[in-house]
Design an enzyme around this catalytic site. Sequence first.
Site, PDB file in Angstrom:
ATOM      1  N   ASN A 449     -13.557   8.237 -26.843  1.00  0.00           N
ATOM      2  CA  ASN A 449     -14.503   9.349 -26.733  1.00  0.00           C
ATOM      3  C   ASN A 449     -13.660  10.597 -26.496  1.00  0.00           C
ATOM      4  OD1 ASN A 449     -16.437  11.213 -26.095  1.00  0.00           O
ATOM      5  ND2 ASN A 449     -17.135  10.192 -24.202  1.00  0.00           N
ATOM      6  N   LYS A 451     -14.504  13.595 -26.334  1.00  0.00           N
ATOM      7  CA  LYS A 451     -15.211  14.640 -25.571  1.00  0.00           C
ATOM      8  C   LYS A 451     -14.983  16.020 -26.223  1.00  0.00           C
ATOM      9  CE  LYS A 451     -15.097  11.737 -21.536  1.00  0.00           C
ATOM     10  NZ  LYS A 451     -14.957  11.590 -20.100  1.00  0.00           N
ATOM     11  N   HIS A 536     -24.279   9.440 -22.147  1.00  0.00           N
ATOM     12  CA  HIS A 536     -23.071   9.630 -21.344  1.00  0.00           C
ATOM     13  C   HIS A 536     -23.432  10.401 -20.078  1.00  0.00           C
ATOM     14  CE1 HIS A 536     -19.061  10.717 -20.078  1.00  0.00           C
ATOM     15  NE2 HIS A 536     -18.624   9.744 -20.902  1.00  0.00           N
ATOM     16  N   GLU A 538     -21.948  12.639 -18.562  1.00  0.00           N
ATOM     17  CA  GLU A 538     -21.723  14.081 -18.641  1.00  0.00           C
ATOM     18  C   GLU A 538     -22.911  14.776 -19.307  1.00  0.00           C
ATOM     19  OE1 GLU A 538     -17.911  13.807 -20.543  1.00  0.00           O
ATOM     20  OE2 GLU A 538     -17.062  13.045 -18.672  1.00  0.00           O
ATOM     21  N   GLU A 608     -20.143   2.872 -17.358  1.00  0.00           N
ATOM     22  CA  GLU A 608     -19.157   3.852 -16.913  1.00  0.00           C
ATOM     23  C   GLU A 608     -19.542   4.373 -15.533  1.00  0.00           C
ATOM     24  OE1 GLU A 608     -17.107   5.730 -20.670  1.00  0.00           O
ATOM     25  OE2 GLU A 608     -18.837   6.911 -20.025  1.00  0.00           O
ATOM     26  N   GLY A 614     -12.570  10.062 -15.483  1.00  0.00           N
ATOM     27  CA  GLY A 614     -11.623  11.172 -15.420  1.00  0.00           C
ATOM     28  C   GLY A 614     -11.030  11.386 -14.040  1.00  0.00           C
ATOM     29  N   SER A 654     -11.372   5.865 -16.507  1.00  0.00           N
ATOM     30  CA  SER A 654      -9.935   5.762 -16.201  1.00  0.00           C
ATOM     31  C   SER A 654      -9.325   4.455 -16.701  1.00  0.00           C
ATOM     32  CB  SER A 654      -9.683   5.928 -14.710  1.00  0.00           C
ATOM     33  OG  SER A 654     -10.139   7.191 -14.293  1.00  0.00           O
TER      34      SER A 654
HETATM   35  P1  13P Z   1     -11.783   8.582 -18.933  1.00  0.00           P
HETATM   36  O1  13P Z   1     -11.224   7.416 -19.683  1.00  0.00           O
HETATM   37  O2  13P Z   1     -11.059   9.852 -19.217  1.00  0.00           O
HETATM   38  O3  13P Z   1     -11.941   8.296 -17.479  1.00  0.00           O
HETATM   39  O4  13P Z   1     -13.258   8.820 -19.517  1.00  0.00           O
HETATM   40  C1  13P Z   1     -14.133   7.795 -19.623  1.00  0.00           C
HETATM   41  C2  13P Z   1     -15.293   8.232 -20.416  1.00  0.00           C
HETATM   42  O5  13P Z   1     -16.079   9.037 -19.974  1.00  0.00           O
HETATM   43  C3  13P Z   1     -15.474   7.694 -21.739  1.00  0.00           C
HETATM   44  O6  13P Z   1     -16.712   8.017 -22.265  1.00  0.00           O
END
Ligand code: 13P
Length: 692
Positions: A449, A451, A536, A538, A608, A614, A654
């Site tokens: 992803n 982002k 997601h 976010e 997640e 992150g 992560s």
């Molecule tokens: P990270 O791997 O950067 O922690 O992000 C995970 C994520 O949100 C994947 O959609």
Amino acid sequence: MHARKAITGILVNVCRLVISLTFIFSGYVKAIDPLGTQYKLQDYLNVVQLGQYVPDYITLVASVLLGGLEFCLGVFILFAIHRRLVSRLVLLFMAIMTPLTLWLAVANPIKDCGCFGDAVILTNWETFYKNIVLLAAAIVLCVKPLGMPRFISRSNQWIVVTYTIIFILFSSSMCLYTLPTFDFRPYHIGANIKKGMEIPEGAKGPEFETTFILEKNGQRKEFTLDNYPDSTWTFIDSKTVQISEGYVPPIHDFSIQTTDGSEDITDSVLSRRGYSFLLISPHLEKADDTNFGDIDQIYEYCQNNNYPFYALTASTDEGIQHWRDITGAEYQFYLTDETTLKTIIRSNPGLLLLKDGVVIGKWSHNDLPQLNDQSPKLERTEYGQMPQNSVTCKISKIVLWYILPLLLLTFADRTWKFTKWIKEKEHSNKIYQLFKRKKNMRKKIVAGNWKMNMNLQDGIALAKELNETLNNNKPNCGVIICTPFIHLASIAQFLNQDVIALGAENCADKEKGAFTGEVSAEMVKSTGAQYVILGHSERRGYYGETPEILKEKVQLALKNGLKVIFCIGESLEEREAGKQNDVVKAELEGSVFNLTAEEFKNIVIAYEPIWAIGTGKTATAEQAEEIHAYIRSIVAEKYGKEVAEDTSILYGGSCKASNAPELFAKPDIDGGLIGGASLKAADFMGIIDAWK
Ligand code: 13P
């Protein structure tokens, strides 16, 4: 249909056997007699008047390569190695050889084509017919190369290829340094030269026909003895031609003459009781003089022990003198036909030991017998005895050094393949599946992803790098990259989606219309993408996407043929309050549990935990497994065990190459949804490789 397939299979494999055995045999007999093959190549060059332009070393290298190539092609066809390429090469080889042998058969410039060295002598027409059969077989192999089952798996083929090349080049070089392993010529060890020259009683002699040219009333006509005319015809001329060869003894051109041509000593040499040495050098000018000291020593030994020593050559007096000047040779030279000398021994010079006219020893100049003034009489040395069973011993060596290792390799390879096949069978066995809960049945996925990272150029470069790496080194799992909208269409142009699928990170909750800035599921699909990430944290957190909105988005995505990676996960407070199970259950119920079981098959769940995204703080493999197992259990409650078992549940937060193997080893974790670590090819590859 089946019968036709079976017949084709049999035909292909009969052709494979015919080609491979013929090539192996003809290649081997050429390779072990590089000098003989070189002489034949020189004969061909002389016929087309090119002999004097091509240096000897070129024809020698060509002869080693020709024998080696034929042998290798034969072995590769036998093992079905690189089936397509090798059958094309065989066809090319036959496409060159067949017209060449037709020309030989028609024009007859050389009597024996040399296809099988000296091992099998065919007439030129026989050779041509043989090549027609091989050409037809080569065409069959070229049309159906995959009809040849492999004897050895692809990954181990290089061993056969390397070992075969080394074996044949080594054999060829050894035979060049010493003498051919097998001697098919009439002067082999054990041959009685005099006997070889005899014509058996009652054997058919050569036949000749005479034609007479006579004239009458100014008119000329040809007659034979059968229709010879009356005396009114006047005799003008006659010509006699040989119409059949009759019996030709194996040795028909052997003679030894004094250098002034005054005496023929053939009979006295061949009829002599006891030992005699013959030093053979077709051309003294081209002879290798490195070992002349050993030759001189053997000559001295002969002098001391009263063994005759004859040096046979086809060289001129100047050549003989030249040799004497550089080596100080004191032995007597005699003349013998050049071709005969080249046939007797494949070494210039070479040494022959006769006992009562029978060849009992042959040595190359590199491998001469060690005889000096201290050595006993020949009867008491190994050199004076006829070697026992040398052919059996040589064949055993080939079996031991070449055939046996290949057989063992094939056996080991087949056993390995068989066990692999049994394992695969077990996996695909339905009954087995019913009894054993196999996590391996589900699709394993590593999805990236991106982002809001990467401009168009950087994104294309990353996708290209991944595309190339994964196409060269196929992953053991499904790989997906989910990119910003702007990348989709460009990346879809070159991405091999059989290996890496493409997805978007979002889509609109409306089908189409006046929704400025939005991108619909249909638009995503039209770029060539196959997946979309929805739900997601976010998007839920920063853009207020509620379960209802997500429900709409999921519906629209599925309606437009997109698969959904649906994200769920709890916040830190929720985990600390022990509410994680309730949260993920509510998220699933709110947006995807309204789907039918059939629709749900297009959902990949990504767990997640928000506190791990992150932050560098990963859920432990045990924490993740616990909640993944719970998610699977609620899917099973809703859609049944079978659907739950087929649902891929990814972990995100992560996840990186260092912790992926431990996470992915858990039975309910089917891969990962990767954020930060998907932005560099090497990092992402490290996670993909966790499935290997
Ligand atoms: P990270 O791997 O950067 O922690 O992000 C995970 C994520 O949100 C994947 O959609």
